[in-house]
Motif scaffolding. Structure first.
Motif, mmCIF file in Angstrom:
data_model
loop_
_atom_site.group_PDB
_atom_site.id
_atom_site.type_symbol
_atom_site.label_atom_id
_atom_site.label_comp_id
_atom_site.label_asym_id
_atom_site.label_seq_id
_atom_site.Cartn_x
_atom_site.Cartn_y
_atom_site.Cartn_z
ATOM 1 N N ARG A 188 0.818 -1.215 0.000
ATOM 2 C CA ARG A 188 0.000 0.000 0.000
ATOM 3 C C ARG A 188 0.854 1.269 0.000
ATOM 4 O O ARG A 188 0.358 2.344 -0.353
ATOM 5 C CB ARG A 188 -0.956 -0.009 1.198
ATOM 6 C CG ARG A 188 -1.983 -1.140 1.134
ATOM 7 C CD ARG A 188 -3.117 -0.952 2.108
ATOM 8 N NE ARG A 188 -4.042 -2.072 2.069
ATOM 9 C CZ ARG A 188 -5.001 -2.217 1.154
ATOM 10 N NH1 ARG A 188 -5.139 -1.302 0.208
ATOM 11 N NH2 ARG A 188 -5.808 -3.267 1.186
ATOM 12 N N ASP A 191 0.962 2.746 -3.531
ATOM 13 C CA ASP A 191 -0.259 3.215 -4.180
ATOM 14 C C ASP A 191 -0.050 4.599 -4.791
ATOM 15 O O ASP A 191 0.524 5.496 -4.176
ATOM 16 C CB ASP A 191 -1.417 3.281 -3.173
ATOM 17 C CG ASP A 191 -2.055 1.925 -2.941
ATOM 18 O OD1 ASP A 191 -1.720 0.976 -3.666
ATOM 19 O OD2 ASP A 191 -2.879 1.804 -2.023
ATOM 20 N N PHE A 220 -11.107 -3.392 -10.865
ATOM 21 C CA PHE A 220 -11.033 -3.638 -9.420
ATOM 22 C C PHE A 220 -12.220 -2.940 -8.765
ATOM 23 O O PHE A 220 -12.311 -1.708 -8.801
ATOM 24 C CB PHE A 220 -9.717 -3.091 -8.860
ATOM 25 C CG PHE A 220 -8.486 -3.758 -9.421
ATOM 26 C CD1 PHE A 220 -7.804 -4.715 -8.688
ATOM 27 C CD2 PHE A 220 -8.015 -3.432 -10.690
ATOM 28 C CE1 PHE A 220 -6.672 -5.337 -9.195
ATOM 29 C CE2 PHE A 220 -6.884 -4.048 -11.211
ATOM 30 C CZ PHE A 220 -6.216 -4.997 -10.472
ATOM 31 N N LYS A 222 -15.623 -3.246 -5.621
ATOM 32 C CA LYS A 222 -16.297 -3.904 -4.508
ATOM 33 C C LYS A 222 -17.733 -4.199 -4.912
ATOM 34 O O LYS A 222 -18.424 -3.336 -5.466
ATOM 35 C CB LYS A 222 -16.265 -3.023 -3.262
ATOM 36 C CG LYS A 222 -16.830 -3.687 -2.024
ATOM 37 C CD LYS A 222 -16.634 -2.825 -0.782
ATOM 38 C CE LYS A 222 -17.154 -3.507 0.461
ATOM 39 N NZ LYS A 222 -16.945 -2.696 1.679
ATOM 40 N N ASN A 241 -14.234 -7.605 -2.260
ATOM 41 C CA ASN A 241 -13.319 -6.887 -3.147
ATOM 42 C C ASN A 241 -12.947 -7.832 -4.266
ATOM 43 O O ASN A 241 -12.511 -8.965 -4.015
ATOM 44 C CB ASN A 241 -12.076 -6.431 -2.395
ATOM 45 C CG ASN A 241 -12.377 -5.358 -1.376
ATOM 46 O OD1 ASN A 241 -13.226 -4.494 -1.604
ATOM 47 N ND2 ASN A 241 -11.689 -5.392 -0.242
ATOM 48 N N ARG A 253 -9.329 1.851 -9.859
ATOM 49 C CA ARG A 253 -8.040 2.082 -9.204
ATOM 50 C C ARG A 253 -7.385 0.751 -8.873
ATOM 51 O O ARG A 253 -8.005 -0.127 -8.288
ATOM 52 C CB ARG A 253 -8.261 2.895 -7.924
ATOM 53 C CG ARG A 253 -7.010 3.235 -7.145
ATOM 54 C CD ARG A 253 -7.372 4.206 -6.035
ATOM 55 N NE ARG A 253 -6.251 4.441 -5.139
ATOM 56 C CZ ARG A 253 -6.021 3.743 -4.041
ATOM 57 N NH1 ARG A 253 -6.842 2.761 -3.712
ATOM 58 N NH2 ARG A 253 -4.991 4.000 -3.265
ATOM 59 N N ASP A 255 -5.687 -2.083 -7.121
ATOM 60 C CA ASP A 255 -5.511 -2.536 -5.743
ATOM 61 C C ASP A 255 -4.330 -3.492 -5.744
ATOM 62 O O ASP A 255 -4.447 -4.658 -6.112
ATOM 63 C CB ASP A 255 -6.787 -3.230 -5.249
ATOM 64 C CG ASP A 255 -6.720 -3.612 -3.773
ATOM 65 O OD1 ASP A 255 -5.618 -3.937 -3.283
ATOM 66 O OD2 ASP A 255 -7.778 -3.616 -3.112
ATOM 67 N N GLU A 257 -2.549 -4.884 -3.360
ATOM 68 C CA GLU A 257 -2.613 -6.026 -2.457
ATOM 69 C C GLU A 257 -3.519 -7.111 -3.016
ATOM 70 O O GLU A 257 -3.190 -8.308 -2.962
ATOM 71 C CB GLU A 257 -3.109 -5.571 -1.084
ATOM 72 C CG GLU A 257 -3.047 -6.648 -0.013
ATOM 73 C CD GLU A 257 -3.359 -6.114 1.371
ATOM 74 O OE1 GLU A 257 -4.036 -6.838 2.130
ATOM 75 O OE2 GLU A 257 -2.928 -4.996 1.704
ATOM 76 N N LEU A 258 -4.644 -6.715 -3.575
ATOM 77 C CA LEU A 258 -5.565 -7.681 -4.174
ATOM 78 C C LEU A 258 -4.920 -8.352 -5.383
ATOM 79 O O LEU A 258 -5.041 -9.567 -5.569
ATOM 80 C CB LEU A 258 -6.861 -6.974 -4.577
ATOM 81 C CG LEU A 258 -8.081 -7.843 -4.874
ATOM 82 C CD1 LEU A 258 -8.549 -8.572 -3.616
ATOM 83 C CD2 LEU A 258 -9.216 -7.000 -5.449
#
Length: 275
Positions: A188, A191, A220, A222, A241, A253, A255, A257-258
């Motif tokens: 993160r 980012d 990406f 939710k 997510n 945007r 992500d 980490e995802l």
């Protein structure tokens, strides 16, 4: 700019780190280097900088083999390691001793970064806190104005305001003839900073793609419920997510980490779409 072909490296015969690794890095980009613990992130950086040598394979940086340690190449590489030592001297003496190795060292820019990071210079470098030392090394490394900047876990030891300052400063460092390579496990922290992602997994480069290419192919977002378009999902407050095929050309945007979790768990499904 940087080409790695068939790199094989290990610290012991029973524990290889890289097997026939290929990688190409270009100028004008800030790369984020990601990987699990012990995936070889630091070792890859050291191979590129010529601090350790491949067992097999070839590495070229600006047309040079880094293991030859040629001064003409070394003056174009600024390496900021995770583990470091600063001597018990004041800043002015450190600069006088080290800046001459870098013909493009910018004293005025160095002083500007010192002020931006609010680093106190009224004490010896060895007496600074860990975070202050880290910011001092980052400031010196950027002031060298080298064509290749390598940073290993640069945000370790930085507090939240300092991490924000770091991202702001790094965003202004990129030029068309410069390559920045940042390794981190704190994804993160990168980012809105990097424009390309390298992910190491299972002895090789699992992913090397620009942020633009990733967000063109994937969305990406939710969602409350999963659908067939979802490639990867993680439970989140109020839903999931997800990473989905970007069939509607939506803006989203990245992500990191995802993405990292998706590639390490469902590699082929993700990486095949970026080939």
């Amino acid at each position: 700019m940087i080409t790695i072909q068939n790199l094989n490296f290990s610290y012991s015969k029973s524990r290889p780190l890289f097997r026939e690794m290929d990688l190409q890095l270009k100028q004008g980009h800030i790369y984020g280097l990601l990987g699990k613990n012990a995936a070889g992130k630091s070792t890859l950086l050291k191979n590129i900088a010529g601090l350790v040598y491949p067992h097999q394979g070839k590495i070229t940086v600006f047309g040079h083999d880094p293991q030859n340690r040629e001064p003409s190449l070394l003056r174009e590489i600024s390496f900021i390691p995770e583990e470091f030592y600063l001597p018990s001297i004041r800043s002015d003496k450190f600069v006088r001793a080290n800046a001459p190795f870098y013909p493009k060292f910018d004293q005025a820019y160095f002083e500007e970064l010192i002020r931006e990071f609010e680093i106190p210079l009224n004490q010896k470098l060895a007496d600074m806190s860990y975070g202050q030392k880290k910011k001092y090394l980052i400031s010196f490394g950027l002031a060298t104005n080298t064509r290749l900047i390598i940073m290993d876990e640069p945000t370790n030891g930085l507090d939240i305001p300092s991490k924000a300052q770091f991202r702001k400063i790094m965003a202004a460092t990129l030029t068309d003839d410069r390559c920045v390579l940042i390794s981190t496990h704190q994804v993160r922290d990168l980012d809105n900073l990097i424009d390309a992602v390298i992910l190491l997994d299972e002895y090789r480069v699992a992913l090397n793609a620009s942020v633009e290419d990733i967000t063109t192919q994937f969305c990406f977002k939710k969602v409350k419920e999963l659908s067939d378009s979802v490639l990867y999902a993680e439970s989140a407050l109020g839903g999931f997510n997800t990473i989905q095929r970007n069939q509607a050309a939506e803006d989203s945007r990245l992500d990191l980490e995802l993405l990292f979790n998706a590639v390490t768990q469902r590699k082929e499904e993700i990486t095949d779409l970026l080939k």
